[in-house]
Design a protein around this motif. Structure first.
Motif, PDB file in Angstrom:
ATOM      1  N   ASN A   1       0.763  -1.141  -0.139  1.00 14.72           N
ATOM      2  CA  ASN A   1      -0.015  -0.119  -0.013  1.00 14.72           C
ATOM      3  C   ASN A   1       0.773   1.284  -0.101  1.00 14.72           C
ATOM      4  O   ASN A   1       1.770   1.245   1.090  1.00 14.72           O
ATOM      5  N   PRO A   2       0.983   2.149  -0.820  1.00 12.21           N
ATOM      6  CA  PRO A   2       1.792   3.198  -1.073  1.00 12.21           C
ATOM      7  C   PRO A   2       1.447   4.372   0.012  1.00 12.21           C
ATOM      8  O   PRO A   2       2.539   4.979   0.282  1.00 12.21           O
ATOM      9  N   ASP A   3       0.489   4.112   0.846  1.00  7.41           N
ATOM     10  CA  ASP A   3       0.279   5.172   1.974  1.00  7.41           C
ATOM     11  C   ASP A   3       1.025   4.512   3.235  1.00  7.41           C
ATOM     12  O   ASP A   3       0.971   5.290   4.220  1.00  7.41           O
ATOM     13  N   LEU A   4       1.750   3.589   3.229  1.00  4.99           N
ATOM     14  CA  LEU A   4       2.495   2.904   4.188  1.00  4.99           C
ATOM     15  C   LEU A   4       3.836   2.628   3.959  1.00  4.99           C
ATOM     16  O   LEU A   4       3.948   2.399   2.757  1.00  4.99           O
ATOM     17  N   SER A   5       4.853   3.202   4.902  1.00  3.38           N
ATOM     18  CA  SER A   5       5.902   2.946   4.844  1.00  3.38           C
ATOM     19  C   SER A   5       6.544   1.613   5.026  1.00  3.38           C
ATOM     20  O   SER A   5       5.640   0.886   5.817  1.00  3.38           O
ATOM     21  N   ARG A   6       7.624   0.976   4.514  1.00  2.00           N
ATOM     22  CA  ARG A   6       8.073  -0.475   4.567  1.00  2.00           C
ATOM     23  C   ARG A   6       8.311  -0.434   6.099  1.00  2.00           C
ATOM     24  O   ARG A   6       8.047  -1.540   6.743  1.00  2.00           O
ATOM     25  N   ALA A   7       8.716   0.417   6.845  1.00  5.17           N
ATOM     26  CA  ALA A   7       9.187   0.363   8.358  1.00  5.17           C
ATOM     27  C   ALA A   7       7.892   0.118   8.941  1.00  5.17           C
ATOM     28  O   ALA A   7       7.726  -0.988  10.019  1.00  5.17           O
ATOM     29  N   TRP A   8       6.725   0.679   8.625  1.00  5.02           N
ATOM     30  CA  TRP A   8       5.536   0.627   9.262  1.00  5.02           C
ATOM     31  C   TRP A   8       5.024  -0.692   9.155  1.00  5.02           C
ATOM     32  O   TRP A   8       4.468  -1.540   9.937  1.00  5.02           O
ATOM     33  N   VAL A   9       5.139  -1.162   7.735  1.00  7.07           N
ATOM     34  CA  VAL A   9       4.445  -2.585   7.575  1.00  7.07           C
ATOM     35  C   VAL A   9       5.301  -3.540   8.170  1.00  7.07           C
ATOM     36  O   VAL A   9       4.745  -4.623   8.580  1.00  7.07           O
ATOM     37  N   ARG A  10       6.669  -3.438   8.252  1.00  8.72           N
ATOM     38  CA  ARG A  10       7.715  -4.443   8.932  1.00  8.72           C
ATOM     39  C   ARG A  10       7.152  -4.528  10.516  1.00  8.72           C
ATOM     40  O   ARG A  10       6.806  -5.490  10.991  1.00  8.72           O
ATOM     41  N   ARG A  11       6.803  -3.259  11.131  1.00 13.32           N
ATOM     42  CA  ARG A  11       6.424  -3.197  12.591  1.00 13.32           C
ATOM     43  C   ARG A  11       5.077  -3.928  12.633  1.00 13.32           C
ATOM     44  O   ARG A  11       4.557  -4.569  13.696  1.00 13.32           O
ATOM     45  N   ALA A  12       4.245  -3.656  11.560  1.00 15.28           N
ATOM     46  CA  ALA A  12       2.808  -4.137  11.853  1.00 15.28           C
ATOM     47  C   ALA A  12       2.801  -5.546  11.507  1.00 15.28           C
ATOM     48  O   ALA A  12       2.126  -6.281  12.541  1.00 15.28           O
ATOM     49  N   PHE A  13       3.965  -6.168  10.780  1.00 15.19           N
ATOM     50  CA  PHE A  13       3.957  -7.717  10.624  1.00 15.19           C
ATOM     51  C   PHE A  13       4.103  -8.412  12.097  1.00 15.19           C
ATOM     52  O   PHE A  13       3.536  -9.194  12.419  1.00 15.19           O
ATOM     53  N   TRP A  14       5.281  -7.711  12.656  1.00 16.74           N
ATOM     54  CA  TRP A  14       5.651  -8.230  14.214  1.00 16.74           C
ATOM     55  C   TRP A  14       4.432  -7.836  15.102  1.00 16.74           C
ATOM     56  O   TRP A  14       4.445  -8.837  16.149  1.00 16.74           O
ATOM     57  N   GLY A  15       3.687  -6.787  14.723  1.00 16.67           N
ATOM     58  CA  GLY A  15       2.662  -6.789  15.931  1.00 16.67           C
ATOM     59  C   GLY A  15       1.586  -7.765  15.748  1.00 16.67           C
ATOM     60  O   GLY A  15       0.994  -8.079  16.653  1.00 16.67           O
ATOM     61  N   LEU A  16       1.349  -8.036  14.450  1.00 17.78           N
ATOM     62  CA  LEU A  16       0.350  -8.993  14.187  1.00 17.78           C
ATOM     63  C   LEU A  16       0.816 -10.449  14.650  1.00 17.78           C
ATOM     64  O   LEU A  16      -0.203 -10.946  15.194  1.00 17.78           O
ATOM     65  N   LEU A  17       1.875 -10.873  14.695  1.00 15.59           N
ATOM     66  CA  LEU A  17       2.677 -11.866  15.162  1.00 15.59           C
ATOM     67  C   LEU A  17       2.237 -11.897  16.822  1.00 15.59           C
ATOM     68  O   LEU A  17       1.905 -12.811  17.225  1.00 15.59           O
ATOM     69  N   TYR A  18       2.618 -10.730  17.375  1.00 17.10           N
ATOM     70  CA  TYR A  18       2.430 -10.674  18.795  1.00 17.10           C
ATOM     71  C   TYR A  18       1.060 -10.879  19.077  1.00 17.10           C
ATOM     72  O   TYR A  18       0.814 -11.486  20.219  1.00 17.10           O
TER      73      TYR A  18
END
Length: 194
Positions: free
Chosen positions: A141-158
Protein backbone atom coordinates in the motif's frame (compact mmCIF):
# COMPACT_ATOMS: atom_id res chain seq x y z
CA UNK A 1 42.22 -32.90 22.97
CA UNK A 2 41.66 -36.05 25.02
CA UNK A 3 38.44 -38.05 24.98
CA UNK A 4 37.74 -36.93 28.55
CA UNK A 5 37.97 -33.28 27.51
CA UNK A 6 35.69 -33.87 24.51
CA UNK A 7 33.10 -35.57 26.76
CA UNK A 8 33.28 -32.76 29.30
CA UNK A 9 32.86 -30.16 26.56
CA UNK A 10 29.88 -32.07 25.15
CA UNK A 11 28.35 -32.45 28.61
CA UNK A 12 28.85 -28.75 29.35
CA UNK A 13 27.26 -27.82 26.04
CA UNK A 14 24.27 -30.09 26.71
CA UNK A 15 23.84 -28.68 30.22
CA UNK A 16 24.01 -25.12 28.94
CA UNK A 17 21.48 -25.95 26.20
CA UNK A 18 19.17 -27.61 28.75
CA UNK A 19 19.27 -24.51 30.94
CA UNK A 20 18.49 -22.24 27.99
CA UNK A 21 15.63 -24.45 26.79
CA UNK A 22 14.22 -24.53 30.33
CA UNK A 23 14.52 -20.73 30.50
CA UNK A 24 12.58 -20.47 27.23
CA UNK A 25 9.67 -22.37 28.77
CA UNK A 26 9.81 -20.97 32.32
CA UNK A 27 10.30 -17.29 31.48
CA UNK A 28 7.76 -17.40 28.66
CA UNK A 29 5.18 -18.57 31.20
CA UNK A 30 6.29 -16.27 34.04
CA UNK A 31 8.58 -13.32 33.33
CA UNK A 32 9.24 -12.99 37.08
CA UNK A 33 10.32 -16.63 37.54
CA UNK A 34 13.43 -17.08 39.64
CA UNK A 35 16.70 -18.67 38.59
CA UNK A 36 15.80 -21.48 41.00
CA UNK A 37 12.66 -22.10 38.90
CA UNK A 38 14.77 -22.27 35.75
CA UNK A 39 17.27 -24.62 37.41
CA UNK A 40 14.48 -26.93 38.57
CA UNK A 41 12.95 -27.03 35.08
CA UNK A 42 16.37 -27.79 33.59
CA UNK A 43 16.94 -30.60 36.10
CA UNK A 44 20.06 -29.00 37.54
CA UNK A 45 20.91 -27.47 40.90
CA UNK A 46 21.09 -23.74 41.47
CA UNK A 47 24.85 -24.00 41.92
CA UNK A 48 25.17 -25.59 38.48
CA UNK A 49 23.02 -22.89 36.91
CA UNK A 50 25.13 -20.18 38.57
CA UNK A 51 28.30 -21.78 37.18
CA UNK A 52 26.94 -21.16 33.68
CA UNK A 53 25.05 -17.95 34.37
CA UNK A 54 26.27 -16.17 37.54
CA UNK A 55 23.58 -13.45 37.37
CA UNK A 56 20.06 -13.23 35.97
CA UNK A 57 21.37 -10.74 33.39
CA UNK A 58 23.85 -13.35 32.13
CA UNK A 59 21.03 -15.83 31.59
CA UNK A 60 18.77 -13.26 29.91
CA UNK A 61 21.55 -12.15 27.55
CA UNK A 62 22.39 -15.75 26.62
CA UNK A 63 18.69 -16.50 26.22
CA UNK A 64 18.25 -13.54 23.87
CA UNK A 65 21.11 -14.75 21.67
CA UNK A 66 19.70 -18.30 21.76
CA UNK A 67 16.25 -17.11 20.66
CA UNK A 68 17.67 -14.81 17.97
CA UNK A 69 19.53 -17.86 16.61
CA UNK A 70 16.27 -19.87 16.66
CA UNK A 71 14.46 -17.04 14.87
CA UNK A 72 17.12 -16.88 12.18
CA UNK A 73 16.84 -20.63 11.67
CA UNK A 74 13.04 -20.28 11.46
CA UNK A 75 13.44 -17.62 8.77
CA UNK A 76 15.89 -19.86 6.87
CA UNK A 77 13.36 -22.72 7.04
CA UNK A 78 10.72 -20.33 5.67
CA UNK A 79 12.97 -19.89 2.59
CA UNK A 80 12.36 -16.14 2.25
CA UNK A 81 13.85 -15.95 -1.26
CA UNK A 82 11.47 -18.44 -2.88
CA UNK A 83 7.90 -17.90 -3.95
CA UNK A 84 5.37 -15.09 -3.87
CA UNK A 85 5.58 -12.51 -1.08
CA UNK A 86 2.38 -13.61 0.61
CA UNK A 87 3.51 -17.25 0.65
CA UNK A 88 6.88 -16.25 2.13
CA UNK A 89 5.27 -14.15 4.87
CA UNK A 90 2.87 -17.01 5.67
CA UNK A 91 5.82 -19.39 6.05
CA UNK A 92 7.63 -16.91 8.31
CA UNK A 93 4.50 -16.54 10.46
CA UNK A 94 4.13 -20.31 10.66
CA UNK A 95 7.81 -20.89 11.50
CA UNK A 96 7.74 -18.26 14.26
CA UNK A 97 4.58 -19.44 15.91
CA UNK A 98 6.29 -21.63 18.50
CA UNK A 99 8.72 -18.84 19.43
CA UNK A 100 5.89 -16.49 20.31
CA UNK A 101 5.86 -16.64 24.09
CA UNK A 102 9.60 -16.27 24.52
CA UNK A 103 9.83 -13.49 21.94
CA UNK A 104 7.05 -11.67 23.80
CA UNK A 105 9.13 -11.98 26.97
CA UNK A 106 12.33 -10.77 25.30
CA UNK A 107 10.74 -7.75 23.67
CA UNK A 108 9.38 -6.70 27.08
CA UNK A 109 12.56 -7.47 29.07
CA UNK A 110 14.32 -4.23 30.17
CA UNK A 111 17.70 -6.02 30.38
CA UNK A 112 17.57 -6.54 26.60
CA UNK A 113 16.76 -2.95 25.72
CA UNK A 114 19.46 -1.58 28.01
CA UNK A 115 22.10 -3.53 26.05
CA UNK A 116 22.62 -1.93 22.61
CA UNK A 117 24.22 -5.09 21.18
CA UNK A 118 21.27 -7.30 22.16
CA UNK A 119 18.73 -4.73 20.99
CA UNK A 120 20.59 -4.65 17.67
CA UNK A 121 20.49 -8.45 17.42
CA UNK A 122 16.73 -8.45 17.93
CA UNK A 123 16.36 -5.72 15.32
CA UNK A 124 18.51 -7.72 12.89
CA UNK A 125 15.96 -10.55 13.04
CA UNK A 126 13.63 -8.25 11.16
CA UNK A 127 15.95 -7.74 8.19
CA UNK A 128 14.54 -10.78 6.38
CA UNK A 129 11.08 -9.22 6.56
CA UNK A 130 12.45 -5.97 5.11
CA UNK A 131 14.03 -7.92 2.24
CA UNK A 132 10.73 -9.61 1.43
CA UNK A 133 8.80 -6.34 1.64
CA UNK A 134 11.36 -4.61 -0.60
CA UNK A 135 10.47 -6.83 -3.54
CA UNK A 136 8.64 -4.92 -6.28
CA UNK A 137 5.96 -7.61 -6.43
CA UNK A 138 5.11 -6.97 -2.77
CA UNK A 139 2.82 -4.23 -4.09
CA UNK A 140 2.67 -2.54 -0.71
CA UNK A 141 0.00 0.00 0.00
CA UNK A 142 1.69 3.25 -1.08
CA UNK A 143 0.27 5.06 1.95
CA UNK A 144 2.37 2.88 4.28
CA UNK A 145 6.13 2.96 4.74
CA UNK A 146 8.05 -0.29 4.68
CA UNK A 147 9.14 0.32 8.28
CA UNK A 148 5.48 0.61 9.30
CA UNK A 149 4.59 -2.59 7.44
CA UNK A 150 7.49 -4.45 9.09
CA UNK A 151 6.36 -3.29 12.53
CA UNK A 152 2.76 -4.17 11.68
CA UNK A 153 3.88 -7.66 10.63
CA UNK A 154 5.60 -8.26 14.00
CA UNK A 155 2.67 -6.62 15.80
CA UNK A 156 0.27 -9.04 14.16
CA UNK A 157 2.49 -11.94 15.15
CA UNK A 158 2.47 -10.62 18.72
CA UNK A 159 -1.34 -10.38 18.62
CA UNK A 160 -1.44 -13.93 17.30
CA UNK A 161 0.77 -15.20 20.12
CA UNK A 162 -1.40 -13.47 22.72
CA UNK A 163 -4.54 -14.92 21.12
CA UNK A 164 -3.02 -18.41 21.19
CA UNK A 165 -1.96 -17.96 24.82
CA UNK A 166 -5.53 -16.97 25.71
CA UNK A 167 -6.85 -20.03 23.84
CA UNK A 168 -9.25 -17.90 21.81
CA UNK A 169 -8.46 -19.34 18.37
CA UNK A 170 -6.64 -22.31 16.89
CA UNK A 171 -3.20 -21.91 15.37
CA UNK A 172 -4.64 -22.28 11.88
CA UNK A 173 -7.26 -19.59 12.53
CA UNK A 174 -4.62 -17.23 13.90
CA UNK A 175 -2.33 -17.68 10.89
CA UNK A 176 -5.28 -17.07 8.56
CA UNK A 177 -6.31 -13.96 10.52
CA UNK A 178 -2.77 -12.57 10.33
CA UNK A 179 -2.54 -13.19 6.60
CA UNK A 180 -6.01 -11.74 5.94
CA UNK A 181 -5.13 -8.60 7.89
CA UNK A 182 -1.86 -8.24 5.98
CA UNK A 183 -3.34 -8.90 2.55
CA UNK A 184 -6.29 -6.56 3.00
CA UNK A 185 -4.49 -3.76 4.79
CA UNK A 186 -0.88 -3.86 3.65
CA UNK A 187 -0.75 -5.08 0.09
CA UNK A 188 -2.97 -2.29 -1.24
CA UNK A 189 -6.09 -2.31 -3.36
CA UNK A 190 -4.76 -4.80 -5.92
CA UNK A 191 -4.54 -7.68 -3.48
CA UNK A 192 -7.66 -6.71 -1.58
CA UNK A 193 -9.69 -7.00 -4.78
CA UNK A 194 -8.58 -10.61 -5.42
Amino acid sequence: MSTGQQTETGTRARTRAAILEAAVVVLAQDAQASLADVAAAAGVGRTTLHRYFPERADLVHALARHVVHQSRRAIERADPHTGPVEAVLRRIVDEHFELGSILMYLYAEPLIHSDPDLAAELAAMEEAIDEVLARPEANLNPDLSRAWVRRAFWGLLYAGWETAKAGEMTRHQIVEAIMTTLSRGVYGATSAAR
